[in-house]
Scaffold this motif. Structure first.
Motif, PDB file in Angstrom:
ATOM      1  N   PHE A 206     -13.680 -33.742   3.959  1.00  8.79           N
ATOM      2  CA  PHE A 206     -12.388 -34.217   3.458  1.00  8.79           C
ATOM      3  C   PHE A 206     -11.323 -33.128   3.294  1.00  8.79           C
ATOM      4  CE2 PHE A 206      -9.763 -34.473  -0.348  1.00  8.79           C
ATOM      5  CZ  PHE A 206      -8.866 -35.430   0.070  1.00  8.79           C
ATOM      6  N   PHE A 207     -11.674 -32.051   2.575  1.00 12.93           N
ATOM      7  CA  PHE A 207     -10.682 -30.993   2.302  1.00 12.93           C
ATOM      8  C   PHE A 207      -9.981 -30.549   3.572  1.00 12.93           C
ATOM      9  CE2 PHE A 207     -13.782 -29.565  -1.119  1.00 12.93           C
ATOM     10  CZ  PHE A 207     -13.056 -30.155  -2.119  1.00 12.93           C
ATOM     11  N   PHE A 208     -10.822 -30.434   4.600  1.00 16.64           N
ATOM     12  CA  PHE A 208     -10.341 -29.872   5.846  1.00 16.64           C
ATOM     13  C   PHE A 208      -9.459 -30.863   6.612  1.00 16.64           C
ATOM     14  CE2 PHE A 208     -10.845 -29.320  10.405  1.00 16.64           C
ATOM     15  CZ  PHE A 208     -10.415 -28.012  10.554  1.00 16.64           C
ATOM     16  N   CYS A 209     -10.052 -32.005   6.984  1.00 18.44           N
ATOM     17  CA  CYS A 209      -9.284 -32.884   7.878  1.00 18.44           C
ATOM     18  C   CYS A 209      -8.039 -33.434   7.186  1.00 18.44           C
ATOM     19  CB  CYS A 209     -10.141 -33.975   8.493  1.00 18.44           C
ATOM     20  SG  CYS A 209     -11.256 -34.796   7.391  1.00 18.44           S
ATOM     21  N   ASN A 210      -8.136 -33.654   5.902  1.00 19.00           N
ATOM     22  CA  ASN A 210      -6.980 -34.158   5.162  1.00 19.00           C
ATOM     23  C   ASN A 210      -5.823 -33.158   5.248  1.00 19.00           C
ATOM     24  OD1 ASN A 210      -5.620 -34.063   2.198  1.00 19.00           O
ATOM     25  ND2 ASN A 210      -6.112 -36.181   2.724  1.00 19.00           N
ATOM     26  N   ALA A 211      -6.136 -31.866   5.092  1.00 16.95           N
ATOM     27  CA  ALA A 211      -5.078 -30.851   5.098  1.00 16.95           C
ATOM     28  C   ALA A 211      -4.522 -30.612   6.499  1.00 16.95           C
ATOM     29  CB  ALA A 211      -5.616 -29.546   4.516  1.00 16.95           C
ATOM     30  N   VAL A 212      -5.424 -30.449   7.475  1.00 15.37           N
ATOM     31  CA  VAL A 212      -4.912 -30.119   8.814  1.00 15.37           C
ATOM     32  C   VAL A 212      -4.196 -31.310   9.442  1.00 15.37           C
ATOM     33  CG1 VAL A 212      -6.634 -28.306   9.153  1.00 15.37           C
ATOM     34  CG2 VAL A 212      -7.091 -30.609  10.044  1.00 15.37           C
ATOM     35  N   ASP A 213      -4.611 -32.516   9.077  1.00 14.31           N
ATOM     36  CA  ASP A 213      -3.905 -33.687   9.606  1.00 14.31           C
ATOM     37  C   ASP A 213      -2.493 -33.774   9.034  1.00 14.31           C
ATOM     38  OD1 ASP A 213      -5.939 -34.401  11.235  1.00 14.31           O
ATOM     39  OD2 ASP A 213      -6.699 -36.032   9.979  1.00 14.31           O
ATOM     40  N   ASP A 214      -2.357 -33.517   7.741  1.00 14.42           N
ATOM     41  CA  ASP A 214      -1.005 -33.521   7.169  1.00 14.42           C
ATOM     42  C   ASP A 214      -0.126 -32.529   7.933  1.00 14.42           C
ATOM     43  OD1 ASP A 214      -1.463 -35.447   5.278  1.00 14.42           O
ATOM     44  OD2 ASP A 214      -1.903 -34.044   3.653  1.00 14.42           O
ATOM     45  N   ALA A 230      -7.143 -30.626  -8.181  1.00 12.53           N
ATOM     46  CA  ALA A 230      -8.014 -29.449  -8.101  1.00 12.53           C
ATOM     47  C   ALA A 230      -8.414 -29.128  -6.653  1.00 12.53           C
ATOM     48  CB  ALA A 230      -9.256 -29.653  -8.960  1.00 12.53           C
ATOM     49  N   ASN A 231      -8.241 -30.073  -5.751  1.00 12.91           N
ATOM     50  CA  ASN A 231      -8.545 -29.807  -4.334  1.00 12.91           C
ATOM     51  C   ASN A 231      -7.445 -29.008  -3.656  1.00 12.91           C
ATOM     52  OD1 ASN A 231     -10.758 -31.480  -4.618  1.00 12.91           O
ATOM     53  ND2 ASN A 231      -9.696 -33.295  -3.871  1.00 12.91           N
ATOM     54  N   THR A 232      -6.261 -29.075  -4.221  1.00 10.71           N
ATOM     55  CA  THR A 232      -5.094 -28.545  -3.535  1.00 10.71           C
ATOM     56  C   THR A 232      -5.199 -27.053  -3.203  1.00 10.71           C
ATOM     57  OG1 THR A 232      -3.805 -30.286  -4.549  1.00 10.71           O
ATOM     58  CG2 THR A 232      -2.570 -28.447  -3.631  1.00 10.71           C
ATOM     59  N   PRO A 233      -5.654 -26.197  -4.131  1.00 13.33           N
ATOM     60  CA  PRO A 233      -5.750 -24.780  -3.748  1.00 13.33           C
ATOM     61  C   PRO A 233      -6.658 -24.560  -2.537  1.00 13.33           C
ATOM     62  CG  PRO A 233      -6.713 -25.167  -5.933  1.00 13.33           C
ATOM     63  CD  PRO A 233      -5.976 -26.399  -5.541  1.00 13.33           C
ATOM     64  N   ARG A 234      -7.753 -25.303  -2.449  1.00 12.28           N
ATOM     65  CA  ARG A 234      -8.638 -25.155  -1.290  1.00 12.28           C
ATOM     66  C   ARG A 234      -7.897 -25.535  -0.016  1.00 12.28           C
ATOM     67  NH1 ARG A 234     -11.748 -27.546  -5.157  1.00 12.28           N
ATOM     68  NH2 ARG A 234     -13.691 -26.521  -5.767  1.00 12.28           N
ATOM     69  N   GLN A 235      -7.134 -26.604  -0.119  1.00 11.38           N
ATOM     70  CA  GLN A 235      -6.432 -27.085   1.072  1.00 11.38           C
ATOM     71  C   GLN A 235      -5.334 -26.099   1.493  1.00 11.38           C
ATOM     72  OE1 GLN A 235      -5.880 -31.404  -0.206  1.00 11.38           O
ATOM     73  NE2 GLN A 235      -7.154 -31.545   1.640  1.00 11.38           N
ATOM     74  N   LEU A 236      -4.698 -25.484   0.504  1.00  2.48           N
ATOM     75  CA  LEU A 236      -3.670 -24.481   0.826  1.00  2.48           C
ATOM     76  C   LEU A 236      -4.313 -23.266   1.500  1.00  2.48           C
ATOM     77  CD1 LEU A 236      -1.471 -24.689  -2.395  1.00  2.48           C
ATOM     78  CD2 LEU A 236      -0.964 -25.624  -0.131  1.00  2.48           C
ATOM     79  N   LEU A 237      -5.517 -22.904   1.072  1.00  6.45           N
ATOM     80  CA  LEU A 237      -6.210 -21.769   1.697  1.00  6.45           C
ATOM     81  C   LEU A 237      -6.528 -22.065   3.163  1.00  6.45           C
ATOM     82  CD1 LEU A 237      -8.653 -20.745  -1.189  1.00  6.45           C
ATOM     83  CD2 LEU A 237      -6.771 -19.371  -0.260  1.00  6.45           C
ATOM     84  N   ILE A 238      -7.000 -23.278   3.419  1.00  8.32           N
ATOM     85  CA  ILE A 238      -7.316 -23.656   4.809  1.00  8.32           C
ATOM     86  C   ILE A 238      -6.062 -23.563   5.671  1.00  8.32           C
ATOM     87  CG2 ILE A 238      -7.986 -25.591   6.301  1.00  8.32           C
ATOM     88  CD1 ILE A 238      -9.740 -26.609   3.962  1.00  8.32           C
ATOM     89  N   LEU A 239      -4.979 -24.136   5.168  1.00  5.45           N
ATOM     90  CA  LEU A 239      -3.745 -24.154   5.961  1.00  5.45           C
ATOM     91  C   LEU A 239      -3.211 -22.740   6.173  1.00  5.45           C
ATOM     92  CD1 LEU A 239      -2.078 -27.347   4.454  1.00  5.45           C
ATOM     93  CD2 LEU A 239      -3.182 -27.089   6.681  1.00  5.45           C
ATOM     94  N   ALA A 240      -3.330 -21.901   5.141  1.00  5.50           N
ATOM     95  CA  ALA A 240      -2.859 -20.522   5.291  1.00  5.50           C
ATOM     96  C   ALA A 240      -3.687 -19.798   6.358  1.00  5.50           C
ATOM     97  CB  ALA A 240      -2.946 -19.795   3.949  1.00  5.50           C
ATOM     98  N   ALA A 241      -5.016 -20.026   6.354  1.00  7.51           N
ATOM     99  CA  ALA A 241      -5.876 -19.361   7.332  1.00  7.51           C
ATOM    100  C   ALA A 241      -5.522 -19.784   8.751  1.00  7.51           C
ATOM    101  CB  ALA A 241      -7.332 -19.675   7.027  1.00  7.51           C
TER     102      ALA A 241
END
Ligand code: GLU
Ligand code: ZN
Length: 475
Positions: A206-214, A230-241
């Motif tokens: 979820f964390f991954f596909c939700n963020a990269v799809d957005d 609380a998921n948001t920081p993880r998602q921001l890290l993925i997008l930054a990477a």
């Protein structure tokens, strides 16, 4: 310490928002409100509203739930600009069809050493979590597979172990963002354990596909449930990477039942489908949800364009919203009062006797609709108007008989015209009765009920001669 931030001042103009449900059940009120708020935010600023189906977890997805969801959104009028049935170049809009895109991104992250395979079994992870809890530490992935050598990895693979892919959370970073509802948020990356972005079966988590799809769908603003804050920081890290743009997030408060617990089945109807099947109007639900956790000075029943104009994300509440079916019923009542004759007829169509003349149906609707909130309230009146004869409760029968035969003979003689004033005047002339003494026996004889719609319109709805027949029974 590096600071990661999203565009705190991203303009709303042309905002692209989305609703991203996981089709694991029916669309419930909480999700319907999330969809509504995202829809309104996009419409308010001439932007786009996207619908994405988060069905990457095939085990929890059922196609009838997808169909139901689309039908419910359409019924509410929350039409999407891109999504299922409206594909464009940023699709596909079902995550189950995006595996190739995810695989490409996984490869990029692997190439950048931003992720690593984790061979820990569920049992091992559970045991580690238990040990952490026991020693008073927050449960978090211990980093067991973080620095495995190539040889160690090969040995695990040779044992037939299927790894998950974990995101290597950078150390010593502060992750900050401005939430549209909760304001400034700050997290330490050291508090976040390395997390799974690809499951052992190869599907994206979820964390991954939700963020990269957005990011890849060009979403600029995300309003979603507070449970995702609380998921948001993880998602921001993925997008930054991945050097992908992050949307601005706003986390809206949960909807609680009157008793303060999360709204669930045991509080009665909670899915849009159930409300729809009971005859609730979409505009009633929309107007109610609009005001649930969103403050507004607008007190009138508004259509979707007016709701969009009145929507203000600054007025989203930080405290939980409390569901109250009575308030929904008030909106429903208002919505029913606003029905046009054609809409009213469609609304009650399943109840209306198929053989009845159109003029009689029209008169029936004019009499009964102002008096009902749900179709179930009208059932009784279909029986009273179209089926004869009426039966009276014993004490009502007695009350009617006490008015006397002359009373009803006079009333029946005046009943050729559907005019309650003329009928009452005739009965009054022979009995001297007035007020309830006059009207209650008439109402009981005509309808069998002490209460109900106004007598004038009801008399017009009765078949010709029927009022006279009903009054004559007591003459
Ligand atoms: N599929 C997720 C959910 O239904 C979406 C969360 C989000 O809106 O980001 O909870
Ligand atoms: Zn591991």
């Amino acid at each position: 310490m590096a600071v990661l931030d999203t565009r705190a001042d991203a303009p709303f103009d042309g905002a692209a928002t989305r609703f991203a449900p996981s089709p694991s059940g029916q669309l419930h009120l909480g999700n319907a409100r999330t969809a509504l708020f995202n829809y309104l935010l996009a419409r308010r600023c001439g932007g786009r509203f996207v619908l994405r189906i988060e069905d990457s977890d095939a085990g929890r997805t059922r196609s009838e739930h997808v169909e139901g969801l689309l039908a419910d959104l359409r019924w509410l009028g929350l039409n999407w600009d891109a999504g299922p049935g409206r594909e464009d170049t940023r699709g596909p809009y079902f995550q189950s069809a995006r595996a190739q895109f995810y695989a490409h991104l996984f490869a990029r992250l692997q190439g950048a050493q931003a992720v690593y395979p984790c061979y820990c079994t569920t049992l091992e992870l559970e045991a580690a979590r238990r040990a952490q809890r026991a020693s008073g530490r927050p449960p978090r992935y211990a980093g067991t597979c973080r620095d495995l050598s190539a040889a160690q990895r090969e040995r695990k693979e040779a044992q037939g172990l299927k790894p998950t892919l974990r995101f290597r959370v950078p150390t010593g970073q502060r992750i900050e963002f401005t939430d549209l509802v909760h304001g400034r948020q700050s997290f330490l990356s050291d508090d976040i354990g390395d997390f799974v972005i690809q499951r052992a079966d190869g599907t994206a988590a979820f964390f991954f596909c939700n963020a990269v799809d957005d990011a890849s769908m060009g979403i600029t603003h995300v309003l979603r449930g507070e449970d995702h804050l609380a998921n948001t920081p993880r998602q921001l890290l993925i997008l930054a990477a991945l050097e992908m743009p992050a949307p601005r997030y706003g986390h809206i408060s949960l909807i609680l039942a009157p008793d303060g617990t999360p709204l669930s089945k045991r509080h009665g109807a909670t899915s849009v489908r159930e409300f729809r099947e009971r005859g609730y109007r979409p505009e009633a639900l929309l107007n109610y949800l609009f005001r649930l956790g969103h403050a507004t000075a607008e007190h009138a029943l508004l259509d979707l364009p007016a709701l969009a104009a009145a929507f203000d994300s600054n007025h989203l509440s930080r405290s939980s919203a409390h569901y109250d079916e009575q308030q929904l019923r008030v909106w429903q009542k208002t919505a029913v009062h606003h029905l046009t004759p054609v809409q009213a007829r469609e609304w009650l169509a399943p109840l209306l006797p198929p053989g009845a003349a159109p003029a009689q149906i029209e008169a029936f609707l004019a009499a009964v609709v102002p008096n009902v909130i749900l179709p179930e309230d009208a059932v009784q009146w279909v029986g009273i108007v179209f089926d004869q004869p009426l039966t009276l409760a014993p004490q009502d029968e007695q009350l009617v008989r006490e008015a006397g035969r002359a009373f009803f003979a006079a009333a029946a003689a005046a009943a050729a015209q559907p005019d309650p004033v003329a009928i009452a005047a005739a009965a009054r002339a022979v009995s001297g009765r007035k007020g309830a003494q006059l009207y209650l026996p008439l109402r009981l004889a005509l309808t069998g009920c002490r209460h109900g719609p106004e007598l004038g319109p009801l008399l017009k709805a009765l078949p010709t001669g029927e009022a006279e027949r009903r009054l004559s029974r007591f003459a």
